[in-house]
Design an enzyme around this catalytic site. Structure first.
Site, PDB file in Angstrom:
ATOM      1  N   PRO A  21       0.782  -1.239   0.000  1.00 28.58           N
ATOM      2  CA  PRO A  21       0.000   0.000   0.000  1.00 28.58           C
ATOM      3  C   PRO A  21       0.816   1.293   0.000  1.00 28.58           C
ATOM      4  CG  PRO A  21      -0.004  -1.008   2.169  1.00 28.58           C
ATOM      5  CD  PRO A  21       0.761  -1.941   1.277  1.00 28.58           C
ATOM      6  N   ASP A  44       2.498   1.366 -11.890  1.00 27.12           N
ATOM      7  CA  ASP A  44       1.268   2.163 -11.777  1.00 27.12           C
ATOM      8  C   ASP A  44       1.494   3.399 -10.917  1.00 27.12           C
ATOM      9  OD1 ASP A  44      -0.221   0.437 -13.227  1.00 27.12           O
ATOM     10  OD2 ASP A  44      -1.185  -0.525 -11.522  1.00 27.12           O
ATOM     11  N   LYS A  66      -2.591   4.164 -13.437  1.00 29.48           N
ATOM     12  CA  LYS A  66      -3.727   4.867 -13.945  1.00 29.48           C
ATOM     13  C   LYS A  66      -4.381   5.636 -12.813  1.00 29.48           C
ATOM     14  CE  LYS A  66      -4.787   0.308 -15.582  1.00 29.48           C
ATOM     15  NZ  LYS A  66      -5.186  -0.868 -14.943  1.00 29.48           N
ATOM     16  N   GLY A  97       0.297  -1.459  -7.227  1.00 30.45           N
ATOM     17  CA  GLY A  97       0.019  -1.132  -5.835  1.00 30.45           C
ATOM     18  C   GLY A  97      -0.753  -2.258  -5.160  1.00 30.45           C
ATOM     19  N   GLY A  98      -0.496  -2.463  -3.869  1.00 37.10           N
ATOM     20  CA  GLY A  98      -1.250  -3.468  -3.105  1.00 37.10           C
ATOM     21  C   GLY A  98      -0.968  -4.864  -3.582  1.00 37.10           C
ATOM     22  N   ASP A  99      -2.032  -5.631  -3.767  1.00 36.48           N
ATOM     23  CA  ASP A  99      -1.916  -6.998  -4.278  1.00 36.48           C
ATOM     24  C   ASP A  99      -2.461  -7.025  -5.706  1.00 36.48           C
ATOM     25  OD1 ASP A  99      -1.661 -10.057  -3.422  1.00 36.48           O
ATOM     26  OD2 ASP A  99      -3.399  -9.805  -4.719  1.00 36.48           O
ATOM     27  N   ILE A 102      -6.143  -8.240  -6.228  1.00 37.72           N
ATOM     28  CA  ILE A 102      -7.289  -7.610  -5.555  1.00 37.72           C
ATOM     29  C   ILE A 102      -7.516  -6.253  -6.209  1.00 37.72           C
ATOM     30  CG2 ILE A 102      -8.216  -6.734  -3.357  1.00 37.72           C
ATOM     31  CD1 ILE A 102      -6.749  -8.977  -1.975  1.00 37.72           C
ATOM     32  N   THR A 127      -2.398  -6.018   0.526  1.00 34.59           N
ATOM     33  CA  THR A 127      -3.461  -5.215  -0.054  1.00 34.59           C
ATOM     34  C   THR A 127      -3.770  -4.006   0.837  1.00 34.59           C
ATOM     35  OG1 THR A 127      -5.645  -5.330  -1.061  1.00 34.59           O
ATOM     36  CG2 THR A 127      -5.354  -6.554   0.997  1.00 34.59           C
ATOM     37  N   ALA A 128      -4.349  -2.972   0.225  1.00 34.93           N
ATOM     38  CA  ALA A 128      -4.639  -1.741   0.969  1.00 34.93           C
ATOM     39  C   ALA A 128      -5.466  -2.029   2.222  1.00 34.93           C
ATOM     40  CB  ALA A 128      -5.366  -0.749   0.073  1.00 34.93           C
ATOM     41  N   MET A 179     -11.823   2.326  -3.770  1.00 31.86           N
ATOM     42  CA  MET A 179     -12.335   3.277  -4.765  1.00 31.86           C
ATOM     43  C   MET A 179     -13.748   3.724  -4.407  1.00 31.86           C
ATOM     44  SD  MET A 179     -10.905   1.102  -7.991  1.00 31.86           S
ATOM     45  CE  MET A 179     -11.182  -0.456  -7.168  1.00 31.86           C
ATOM     46  N   GLY A 208      -3.007   5.492   3.196  1.00 29.64           N
ATOM     47  CA  GLY A 208      -2.627   4.614   4.306  1.00 29.64           C
ATOM     48  C   GLY A 208      -1.206   4.086   4.195  1.00 29.64           C
TER      49      GLY A 208
HETATM   50  C1  LIG Z   1      -7.298  -0.020  -8.386  1.00 29.75           C
HETATM   51  S1  LIG Z   1      -7.418  -0.300  -6.669  1.00 29.75           S
HETATM   52  C2  LIG Z   1      -5.959  -1.240  -6.423  1.00 29.75           C
HETATM   53  C3  LIG Z   1      -5.973  -2.011  -5.136  1.00 29.75           C
HETATM   54  C4  LIG Z   1      -4.685  -2.755  -4.893  1.00 29.75           C
HETATM   55  N1  LIG Z   1      -4.485  -3.784  -5.877  1.00 29.75           N
HETATM   56  C5  LIG Z   1      -4.621  -3.352  -3.499  1.00 29.75           C
HETATM   57  O1  LIG Z   1      -4.606  -4.587  -3.358  1.00 29.75           O
HETATM   58  O2  LIG Z   1      -4.583  -2.576  -2.542  1.00 29.75           O
HETATM   59  C6  LIG Z   1      -6.989   1.276  -6.038  1.00 29.75           C
HETATM   60  C7  LIG Z   1      -7.681   1.577  -4.723  1.00 29.75           C
HETATM   61  O3  LIG Z   1      -7.018   0.905  -3.657  1.00 29.75           O
HETATM   62  C8  LIG Z   1      -7.125   1.679  -2.482  1.00 29.75           C
HETATM   63  N2  LIG Z   1      -5.781   2.017  -1.997  1.00 29.75           N
HETATM   64  C9  LIG Z   1      -4.624   1.615  -2.535  1.00 29.75           C
HETATM   65  N3  LIG Z   1      -3.575   2.059  -1.813  1.00 29.75           N
HETATM   66  C10 LIG Z   1      -4.095   2.765  -0.788  1.00 29.75           C
HETATM   67  C11 LIG Z   1      -3.538   3.474   0.306  1.00 29.75           C
HETATM   68  N4  LIG Z   1      -2.218   3.550   0.503  1.00 29.75           N
HETATM   69  N5  LIG Z   1      -4.382   4.098   1.166  1.00 29.75           N
HETATM   70  C12 LIG Z   1      -5.713   4.024   0.998  1.00 29.75           C
HETATM   71  N6  LIG Z   1      -6.304   3.370  -0.017  1.00 29.75           N
HETATM   72  C13 LIG Z   1      -5.500   2.741  -0.895  1.00 29.75           C
HETATM   73  C14 LIG Z   1      -7.924   2.924  -2.855  1.00 29.75           C
HETATM   74  O4  LIG Z   1      -9.295   2.660  -2.602  1.00 29.75           O
HETATM   75  C15 LIG Z   1      -7.653   3.018  -4.328  1.00 29.75           C
HETATM   76  O5  LIG Z   1      -8.641   3.773  -4.987  1.00 29.75           O
END
Ligand SMILES: C[S@@+](CC[C@H](N)C(=O)[O-])C[C@H]1O[C@@H](n2cnc3c(N)ncnc32)[C@H](O)[C@@H]1O
Length: 253
Positions: A21, A44, A66, A97-99, A102, A127-128, A179, A208
């Site tokens: 995250p 990304d 994006k 970002g994240g996983d 997910i 993941t976030a 999102m 976060g």
């Molecule tokens: C396209 S999704 C990707 C999620 C990512 N694959 C994951 O597993 O966290 C993007 C959304 O993840 C959330 N997100 C990702 N990083 C974040 C962070 N550091 N703090 C808060 N929300 C986050 C937000 O809701 C953001 O709009």
């Protein structure tokens, strides 16, 4: 370019890597090792700048987006770029970002690689939901408050929010919206109208696990006030449910 005995270029491998995250310390060791070996990295917007500094200087960095509603490079083009770099024999990393599995569209990119018979490997990321929950002191499940957790996208392709509201009514579950900020007022109002208590607490976690992290605590009934009085920047994660009460006790000092 490496070649095999038949003089064909040797195929490169693509690593689909979760960057977590934001906090670089939340990378897995495996992700870290793969990043250090990368020749090409497609990344990304949500990959933190600190993580980008871990790449070798020699690695080619390709930004592919994006932002919400601004897909810098269309999804199929990203898949094609991965295929092209692998065909050139490059050790290629797709960093997300994240996983990647997910809300990361990792599956779609792998489908393109599989169709082109490119070797690949997935390295999961935090993941976030996990990162933000840990940082905010909000356990996503808890024997007293919540027996299940749902990860939900608050953003649909056509811009509408069309969720299984009936399934979201149960009080003994935690709902995590990715999102979800743009649709949060609608989400909260609909949940109340479907019978979820207006006092149900919620947390909006902004950026976060990064140094810019902010945590906003509210309730379904008070969301409009929160959004009217507070400037909140993306990315944000929303956690709804009684587990949010634990933030007051468990937030890190
Ligand atoms: C396209 S999704 C990707 C999620 C990512 N694959 C994951 O597993 O966290 C993007 C959304 O993840 C959330 N997100 C990702 N990083 C974040 C962070 N550091 N703090 C808060 N929300 C986050 C937000 O809701 C953001 O709009």
């Amino acid at each position: 370019m490496t070649t095999d005995a038949s003089n064909r270029p040797k195929l490169g491998k693509v690593f689909l890597v979760g960057a977590g995250p934001g906090d670089p310390e939340l990378l897995t060791l495996k992700a870290y090792r793969v990043l250090q070996a990368a020749e090409v990295v497609l990344y990304d917007r949500l990959v933190s700048p600190e993580i980008m500094t871990l790449l070798p200087e020699s690695a080619t960095q390709v930004y592919v987006g994006k932002r919400r509603a601004d897909h810098s490079v269309p999804q199929t083009d990203i898949g094609q770029l991965l295929v092209d770099y692998a065909l050139k024999g490059k050790f290629t990393v797709r960093l997300k970002g994240g996983d990647p599995f997910i809300f990361g569209r990792g599956g779609e990119e792998l489908e393109q690689l599989a169709a082109a018979e490119i070797p690949f490997e997935v390295i999961p990321g935090i993941t976030a939901a996990s990162g933000c929950a840990a940082s905010a002191g909000i356990p996503l499940t808890h024997r007293d408050y919540s027996q299940s957790v749902r990860f939900i996208t608050g953003h649909l392709q056509d811009g509408s929010i069309n969720l299984d509201w009936e399934a979201l009514r149960s009080p003994n579950q935690t709902l995590v919206f990715y999102m979800g900020l743009v649709g949060l007022t609608t989400i909260a109002a609909t949940m109340i109208s479907m019978g979820r208590s207006p006092d149900t607490p919620l947390a909006v976690i902004e950026k976060g696990t990064t140094p810019q992290e902010k945590i906003h605590i509210s309730s379904l009934a008070n969301v409009e006030d929160l959004l009217a009085t507070t400037v909140i920047s993306a990315p944000t994660l929303i956690i709804i449910g009684d587990v949010v009460k634990l933030h007051a006790l468990l937030a890190k000092s």
